[in-house]
Design a protein around this motif. Structure first.
Motif, PDB file in Angstrom:
ATOM      1  N   ARG A 135      39.137  32.052  36.532  1.00  0.00           N
ATOM      2  CA  ARG A 135      38.410  33.227  36.709  1.00  0.00           C
ATOM      3  C   ARG A 135      37.467  32.946  38.025  1.00  0.00           C
ATOM      4  O   ARG A 135      36.394  32.481  37.923  1.00  0.00           O
ATOM      5  CB  ARG A 135      37.306  33.749  35.418  1.00  0.00           C
ATOM      6  N   GLU A 137      34.842  34.459  40.428  1.00  0.00           N
ATOM      7  CA  GLU A 137      33.978  35.739  40.860  1.00  0.00           C
ATOM      8  C   GLU A 137      33.649  35.854  42.035  1.00  0.00           C
ATOM      9  O   GLU A 137      32.753  35.129  42.715  1.00  0.00           O
ATOM     10  CB  GLU A 137      32.977  35.576  39.671  1.00  0.00           C
ATOM     11  N   PHE A 145      40.609  39.911  50.738  1.00  0.00           N
ATOM     12  CA  PHE A 145      40.962  39.084  49.928  1.00  0.00           C
ATOM     13  C   PHE A 145      41.139  37.516  50.255  1.00  0.00           C
ATOM     14  O   PHE A 145      40.925  36.470  49.890  1.00  0.00           O
ATOM     15  CB  PHE A 145      42.126  39.320  48.839  1.00  0.00           C
ATOM     16  N   ILE A 149      41.350  34.002  48.867  1.00  0.00           N
ATOM     17  CA  ILE A 149      42.590  33.646  47.982  1.00  0.00           C
ATOM     18  C   ILE A 149      43.924  33.731  49.180  1.00  0.00           C
ATOM     19  O   ILE A 149      43.802  34.890  49.622  1.00  0.00           O
ATOM     20  CB  ILE A 149      42.746  34.334  46.913  1.00  0.00           C
ATOM     21  N   ARG A 152      48.526  35.828  47.594  1.00  0.00           N
ATOM     22  CA  ARG A 152      47.906  37.165  47.145  1.00  0.00           C
ATOM     23  C   ARG A 152      48.865  38.108  47.770  1.00  0.00           C
ATOM     24  O   ARG A 152      49.880  38.238  48.345  1.00  0.00           O
ATOM     25  CB  ARG A 152      46.625  37.366  47.803  1.00  0.00           C
ATOM     26  N   GLN A 165      43.002  48.354  41.463  1.00  0.00           N
ATOM     27  CA  GLN A 165      43.714  47.566  40.297  1.00  0.00           C
ATOM     28  C   GLN A 165      44.768  46.955  40.894  1.00  0.00           C
ATOM     29  O   GLN A 165      45.601  47.525  41.757  1.00  0.00           O
ATOM     30  CB  GLN A 165      43.728  48.330  39.104  1.00  0.00           C
ATOM     31  N   GLN A 185      48.188  37.163  39.223  1.00  0.00           N
ATOM     32  CA  GLN A 185      46.698  37.641  39.561  1.00  0.00           C
ATOM     33  C   GLN A 185      46.559  39.150  38.972  1.00  0.00           C
ATOM     34  O   GLN A 185      47.232  39.888  39.228  1.00  0.00           O
ATOM     35  CB  GLN A 185      46.500  37.524  41.088  1.00  0.00           C
ATOM     36  N   THR A 186      44.889  39.139  38.518  1.00  0.00           N
ATOM     37  CA  THR A 186      44.707  40.406  38.446  1.00  0.00           C
ATOM     38  C   THR A 186      43.298  40.497  38.582  1.00  0.00           C
ATOM     39  O   THR A 186      42.723  39.356  38.871  1.00  0.00           O
ATOM     40  CB  THR A 186      45.080  40.999  36.991  1.00  0.00           C
ATOM     41  N   ILE A 187      42.612  41.758  38.547  1.00  0.00           N
ATOM     42  CA  ILE A 187      41.302  41.864  38.819  1.00  0.00           C
ATOM     43  C   ILE A 187      40.472  42.458  37.581  1.00  0.00           C
ATOM     44  O   ILE A 187      41.123  43.189  36.873  1.00  0.00           O
ATOM     45  CB  ILE A 187      40.640  42.539  40.192  1.00  0.00           C
ATOM     46  N   LEU A 198      38.219  37.641  39.719  1.00  0.00           N
ATOM     47  CA  LEU A 198      39.844  37.621  40.115  1.00  0.00           C
ATOM     48  C   LEU A 198      40.515  36.701  39.014  1.00  0.00           C
ATOM     49  O   LEU A 198      40.199  35.490  38.878  1.00  0.00           O
ATOM     50  CB  LEU A 198      40.087  37.071  41.412  1.00  0.00           C
ATOM     51  N   PHE A 200      43.155  34.262  37.928  1.00  0.00           N
ATOM     52  CA  PHE A 200      44.365  33.445  38.765  1.00  0.00           C
ATOM     53  C   PHE A 200      44.821  32.518  37.643  1.00  0.00           C
ATOM     54  O   PHE A 200      44.369  31.617  37.451  1.00  0.00           O
ATOM     55  CB  PHE A 200      43.678  32.806  40.117  1.00  0.00           C
ATOM     56  N   THR A 240      35.953  29.693  48.857  1.00  0.00           N
ATOM     57  CA  THR A 240      35.959  29.897  47.595  1.00  0.00           C
ATOM     58  C   THR A 240      35.387  28.319  46.703  1.00  0.00           C
ATOM     59  O   THR A 240      34.926  28.689  45.871  1.00  0.00           O
ATOM     60  CB  THR A 240      37.456  30.107  47.223  1.00  0.00           C
TER      61      THR A 240
END
Lengths: 245, 142
Positions: A135, A137, A145, A149, A152, A165, A185-187, A198, A200, A240
């Motif tokens: 996760r 943040e 992004f 990341i 992606r 989304q 991947q999702t948010i 995010l 991952f 990151t």
């Protein structure tokens, strides 16, 4: 220092190590409860594990399964940050946040795995896998992004770049091990600290038959772990990494 | 940049069984995605499991008050289930194992077999058992 940096605030919310087996014909779901006896002090909570099968029925906006069946047990530690899943067809060990390091995670998984095979005597191993859910943040505002990341979603330049989304899934084979990585991947919703979480998720697996006590399994787990690290570290940026230091 | 389309290895893609809140969210999103994917009728019906499920519901609903075996088996939804062909056999047998019903005609039409001994004809329980045994022997059922 190893090949990869170890972060003080690692984003791993869960690490799972799983072994799928061909059970012996004598093995019964009920007998898996015996695994609990030697670990009951450290894993006092028991839950029945259920499998959903029989296909799915898709209604308006929902997917629901038609039948559930007991397939094993979950043993949870005191603080519920470690969970052993014992099923007839496999074993899994989860470590929830905070994650310490691979060596201690692997060692503990190995101890529980050895108890599992001693009690259930599976015929052979069919698949090994490990999954790391991260996760990350991301502080807002963020321009792109790609600042955080590199593996992606990419939206065509002429289109509006705002995304409310997404849910993306990649399968990346590794021909040398050989293995497969399933990356999702999702948010989540923006937090009250104005950060965008995010998720991952990296799941690496190898389908191969091994004798249950084969040391090769643990050699291959090392390879899977390297593969997982390669995916993670190649996918994040310096910016990151700063979030985790 | 060259993109290689590599075939998936033969795995069932069942994810490693994680239990965290993030894992639950991923599962929920995947289910939403699946539901969206199967919304168009063309996609739904390309999947025999879903097509069978839709037709079975229609057949059960519309024949619930009928007593004539002929009318029950001649219902358009039942005939379309037969039209699905061999893929429907395991779905019918699985359905029978949960709830016996007049699936015998469909099974006989699709497989060309009839494992029901003559003494059991007319007895739904025994006929069901004979088909389920046949399904296990033929490895349609686990």
């Amino acid at each position: 220092m190893g090949k990869y940096e170890v972060f003080r605030n690692a984003p791993i919310t869960e690490a799972v190590l799983e072994v799928v087996v061909l059970p012996s014909e004598e093995a019964k779901v009920g007998s898996l409860i015996r695994l609990h006896e030697p670990i009951r002090e450290r894993f006092p909570k028991i839950e029945e594990g259920k499998e959903f099968r029989g296909g799915f029925k898709v209604g308006v906006g929902t997917a629901s399964f038609v039948e559930e069946k007991a397939i094993g047990y979950l043993f949870r530690s005191h603080q519920e940050n470690k969970v052993i899943q014992a099923r007839l067809n496999g074993f899994a060990f989860s470590k929830l946040k905070p994650y310490e390091n691979w060596e201690s995670f692997r060692s503990e998984a190995k101890v529980h795995w050895n108890s599992y095979i001693e009690m259930t005597r599976p015929l052979k191993i069919l698949r090994i896998s490990m999954r790391y859910i991260n996760r990350i943040e991301i502080p807002l505002p963020m321009r792109d992004f790609a600042e955080y990341i590199l593996t992606r979603l990419h939206i065509a330049p002429g289109l509006p770049q705002a995304i409310s989304q997404f849910f993306i899934r990649f399968e990346i084979p590794h021909s040398e091990i050989p293995a497969m990585a399933v990356i999702i991947q999702t948010i989540e919703n923006v937090t009250d600290k104005n950060r965008l979480p995010l998720i991952f998720d990296i799941d690496v697996l190898r389908e191969n038959e091994y004798p249950v006590d084969s040391p090769e399994v643990w050699i291959d787990f090392e390879k899977l772990h390297d593969f997982k690290n390669e995916i993670f570290f190649s996918s994040i940026t310096e910016k990151t990494k700063e979030l985790f230091r | 940049m060259n993109y290689a389309l590599v075939p998936s290895i033969e795995h069932d893609l069942a994810a490693c069984p994680a239990i965290s809140e993030e894992a639950k969210l991923l599962k929920l999103r995947a289910e939403q995605l699946l539901a969206d994917y199967y919304k168009p009728l063309s996609t739904r019906w390309a999947n025999p499991t879903i097509r069978f499920s839709d037709l079975k519901e229609e057949w059960e609903r519309e024949t619930a008050m009928l007593s004539s075996i002929n009318e029950i088996a001649m219902h358009p939804a039942y005939q379309q289930i037969i039209g699905i062909g061999p893929v429907a056999v395991s779905l019918i047998l699985y359905e029978m194992s949960k709830k016996p019903n007049h699936w015998f005609w469909a099974l006989k039409s699709i497989t060309g077999e009839d494992p029901v001994p003559s003494r059991a004809k007319g007895n739904i329980g025994e006929m069901t058992e004979a088909w389920l045994n046949w399904g296990r022997e033929q490895r349609y059922l686990r």
